[in-house]
Design a protein around this motif. Structure first.
Motif, short mmCIF file in Angstrom:
data_model
loop_
_atom_site.label_atom_id
_atom_site.label_comp_id
_atom_site.label_asym_id
_atom_site.label_seq_id
_atom_site.Cartn_x
_atom_site.Cartn_y
_atom_site.Cartn_z
N PHE A 117 0.84 -1.20 0.00
CA PHE A 117 0.00 0.00 0.00
C PHE A 117 0.87 1.25 0.00
CE2 PHE A 117 -1.95 3.26 2.85
CZ PHE A 117 -2.91 3.72 1.95
N LEU A 118 0.46 2.23 -0.79
CA LEU A 118 1.13 3.53 -0.85
C LEU A 118 0.10 4.61 -0.55
CD1 LEU A 118 3.19 2.83 -4.07
CD2 LEU A 118 4.06 2.88 -1.74
N SER A 119 0.35 5.35 0.53
CA SER A 119 -0.60 6.33 1.03
C SER A 119 -0.61 7.60 0.20
CB SER A 119 -0.28 6.67 2.49
OG SER A 119 -1.00 7.79 2.92
N ARG A 120 -1.80 8.05 -0.14
CA ARG A 120 -1.93 9.31 -0.88
C ARG A 120 -1.50 10.48 -0.01
NH1 ARG A 120 -6.53 8.49 -2.46
NH2 ARG A 120 -6.15 8.00 -4.65
N GLY A 121 -1.81 10.43 1.27
CA GLY A 121 -1.43 11.52 2.16
C GLY A 121 0.06 11.62 2.36
N ARG A 122 0.75 10.50 2.34
CA ARG A 122 2.20 10.51 2.58
C ARG A 122 2.98 10.89 1.33
NH1 ARG A 122 5.06 5.76 5.93
NH2 ARG A 122 3.73 6.80 7.48
N HIS A 123 2.55 10.46 0.17
CA HIS A 123 3.35 10.65 -1.05
C HIS A 123 2.86 11.80 -1.92
CE1 HIS A 123 5.66 7.00 -0.29
NE2 HIS A 123 4.51 6.41 0.03
N GLY A 124 1.62 12.23 -1.77
CA GLY A 124 1.13 13.39 -2.49
C GLY A 124 1.30 13.27 -3.99
N ASP A 125 1.93 14.28 -4.60
CA ASP A 125 2.08 14.33 -6.06
C ASP A 125 3.00 13.23 -6.58
OD1 ASP A 125 0.43 16.50 -6.08
OD2 ASP A 125 2.05 17.98 -6.14
N ARG A 126 3.82 12.65 -5.74
CA ARG A 126 4.74 11.61 -6.17
C ARG A 126 4.16 10.20 -5.99
NH1 ARG A 126 9.47 12.10 -7.63
NH2 ARG A 126 10.04 10.03 -6.80
N LEU A 127 2.86 10.12 -5.73
CA LEU A 127 2.24 8.83 -5.45
C LEU A 127 2.42 7.86 -6.61
CD1 LEU A 127 0.48 7.02 -3.65
CD2 LEU A 127 -1.54 8.09 -4.68
N HIS A 128 2.09 8.26 -7.84
CA HIS A 128 2.16 7.35 -8.98
C HIS A 128 3.61 7.01 -9.32
CE1 HIS A 128 -2.10 7.18 -10.13
NE2 HIS A 128 -2.17 8.42 -9.64
N ALA A 129 4.51 7.97 -9.17
CA ALA A 129 5.92 7.68 -9.41
C ALA A 129 6.45 6.66 -8.41
CB ALA A 129 6.73 8.97 -9.35
N GLU A 130 6.03 6.78 -7.17
CA GLU A 130 6.47 5.84 -6.15
C GLU A 130 5.86 4.45 -6.42
OE1 GLU A 130 8.43 4.45 -2.69
OE2 GLU A 130 8.72 6.16 -4.04
N ALA A 131 4.62 4.41 -6.89
CA ALA A 131 4.00 3.13 -7.22
C ALA A 131 4.75 2.45 -8.35
CB ALA A 131 2.53 3.34 -7.59
N GLU A 132 5.18 3.21 -9.35
CA GLU A 132 5.95 2.65 -10.45
C GLU A 132 7.28 2.10 -9.96
OE1 GLU A 132 7.01 1.35 -14.13
OE2 GLU A 132 5.04 2.05 -13.43
N ARG A 133 7.94 2.82 -9.06
CA ARG A 133 9.23 2.36 -8.53
C ARG A 133 9.06 1.05 -7.76
NH1 ARG A 133 12.07 1.95 -4.15
NH2 ARG A 133 10.39 2.76 -2.82
N VAL A 134 8.01 0.96 -6.92
CA VAL A 134 7.78 -0.26 -6.13
C VAL A 134 7.37 -1.40 -7.05
CG1 VAL A 134 6.36 -1.30 -4.34
CG2 VAL A 134 7.19 1.04 -4.06
N ALA A 135 6.59 -1.12 -8.08
CA ALA A 135 6.19 -2.17 -9.01
C ALA A 135 7.40 -2.79 -9.69
CB ALA A 135 5.22 -1.60 -10.05
N GLN A 136 8.36 -1.97 -10.10
CA GLN A 136 9.59 -2.48 -10.72
C GLN A 136 10.38 -3.32 -9.73
OE1 GLN A 136 11.65 0.92 -12.29
NE2 GLN A 136 10.06 1.36 -13.83
N GLN A 137 10.41 -2.90 -8.47
CA GLN A 137 11.12 -3.66 -7.45
C GLN A 137 10.48 -5.03 -7.24
OE1 GLN A 137 11.70 -1.44 -3.85
NE2 GLN A 137 12.48 -3.20 -2.69
N LEU A 138 9.15 -5.07 -7.26
CA LEU A 138 8.45 -6.34 -7.09
C LEU A 138 8.63 -7.25 -8.30
CD1 LEU A 138 5.14 -5.05 -5.47
CD2 LEU A 138 6.92 -6.40 -4.35
N GLN A 139 8.76 -6.69 -9.48
CA GLN A 139 9.03 -7.49 -10.66
C GLN A 139 10.39 -8.17 -10.57
OE1 GLN A 139 6.88 -8.27 -13.06
NE2 GLN A 139 5.31 -7.01 -12.05
#
Length: 286
Positions: free
Chosen positions: A151-173
């Motif tokens: 889970f990636l919190s919208r309140g914690r990551h703000g405008d960088r939420l989608h970029a952080e999700a992409e980074r974590v997705a690559q790590q999980l791959q």
């Protein structure tokens, strides 16, 4: 067809019992009020029946645990008379026809009258089983899904939420098993077991379950949005709906079936009532 058969057939109509009950109530009302709905001399004639007086005494006894004194009873009678006078004056002024609140109350009373007059037969086992077969998801167990999430919190990551999700997705791959500790804390944790549609809706939001249903099992997918942020998910198990046996849920099925039958009868009665009226629409101004 004989007259007796015609009458019997008419009594089985949904509106028939309503009409009979309405006529009975109307007759009792006329006897009790003695023509108070007329706007002439009869509307000024108020009869306090022995039954009405007994009701006032019984109401007082229920409230105070004793019979009223002569003065207390007279006070109750005076208040009842005042209510009758004001009620009849309001009818004479047509306030019932111009007051939206009064109209809503009368409409509600009519709906209750129709419902009370609708006699429903006891459903057969075959009818209950047919209802259960029509709505298996209401009474069965599942379907359910188990999954792991980051889970990636919208309140914690703000405008960088989608970029952080992409980074974590690559790590999980790169390492699908290294998900423990990734992302942000979520109330239900990183592993969710046997969650049905109701639980998914409560804990993740209305659209989460539908999106999760499209995720292929065994691989990290997403992100899926919720009201809290973004979720990278991996489905680990899905179970199909397990239908319920009628004997296990018969009370619930009977209640739901009878409610549906009552609603259908009420709608049919309203359609028949509406058919008695001629309805016109005025042209809108402009």
């Amino acid at each position: 067809m004989s007259l007796l058969h015609k009458v019997s057939a008419w009594l089985r109509e949904p509106l028939a019992s309503f009409v009979l009950l309405g006529l009975l109530i109307f007759a009792i009302d006329r006897l009790a009020i003695r023509g108070d709905s007329n706007l002439g001399a009869a509307s000024t004639h108020i009869v306090i029946t022995a039954s009405q007086q007994a009701t006032l005494v019984e109401n007082f006894r229920s409230e105070h645990g004793r019979a009223p004194t002569t003065e207390e009873l007279q006070a109750r009678l005076d208040r009842w008379i005042e209510e009758q006078v004001l009620y009849r004056e309001a009818l004479a002024l047509g306030l019932d026809r111009r007051d939206a609140i009064v109209q809503r109350q009368l409409t509600q009373k009519m709906r209750f009258l129709i419902e009370d007059a609708t006699l429903l037969p006891e459903p057969s086992q075959a009818e209950l089983q047919a209802w259960l077969d029509q709505y298996p998801e209401r009474y069965g167990q599942g379907p359910a899904v188990s999954f792991e999430q980051v889970f990636l919190s919208r309140g914690r990551h703000g405008d960088r939420l989608h970029a952080e999700a992409e980074r974590v997705a690559q790590q999980l791959q790169r390492d699908p098993r290294a998900f423990v500790g990734l992302g942000d804390p979520f109330l239900v944790g990183q592993s969710v077991t046997a969650a049905d549609s109701g639980r998914l809706r409560r804990e993740f939001g209305a659209d989460f379950g539908a999106a999760l249903a499209k995720v292929p099992p065994g691989q990290w997918s997403g992100p899926i949005a919720s009201g809290f942020g973004l979720h990278l998910v991996r489905v680990t198990d899905r179970t199909s709906l397990i239908p319920a046996r009628l004997e296990a849920v018969e009370d619930r099925v009977r209640l739901d079936y009878q409610l549906a039958q009552r609603e259908a009868r009420n709608r049919e009665a309203l359609v028949q009532l509406r058919a008695r009226y001629r309805i016109e629409y005025e042209d809108s101004a402009g």
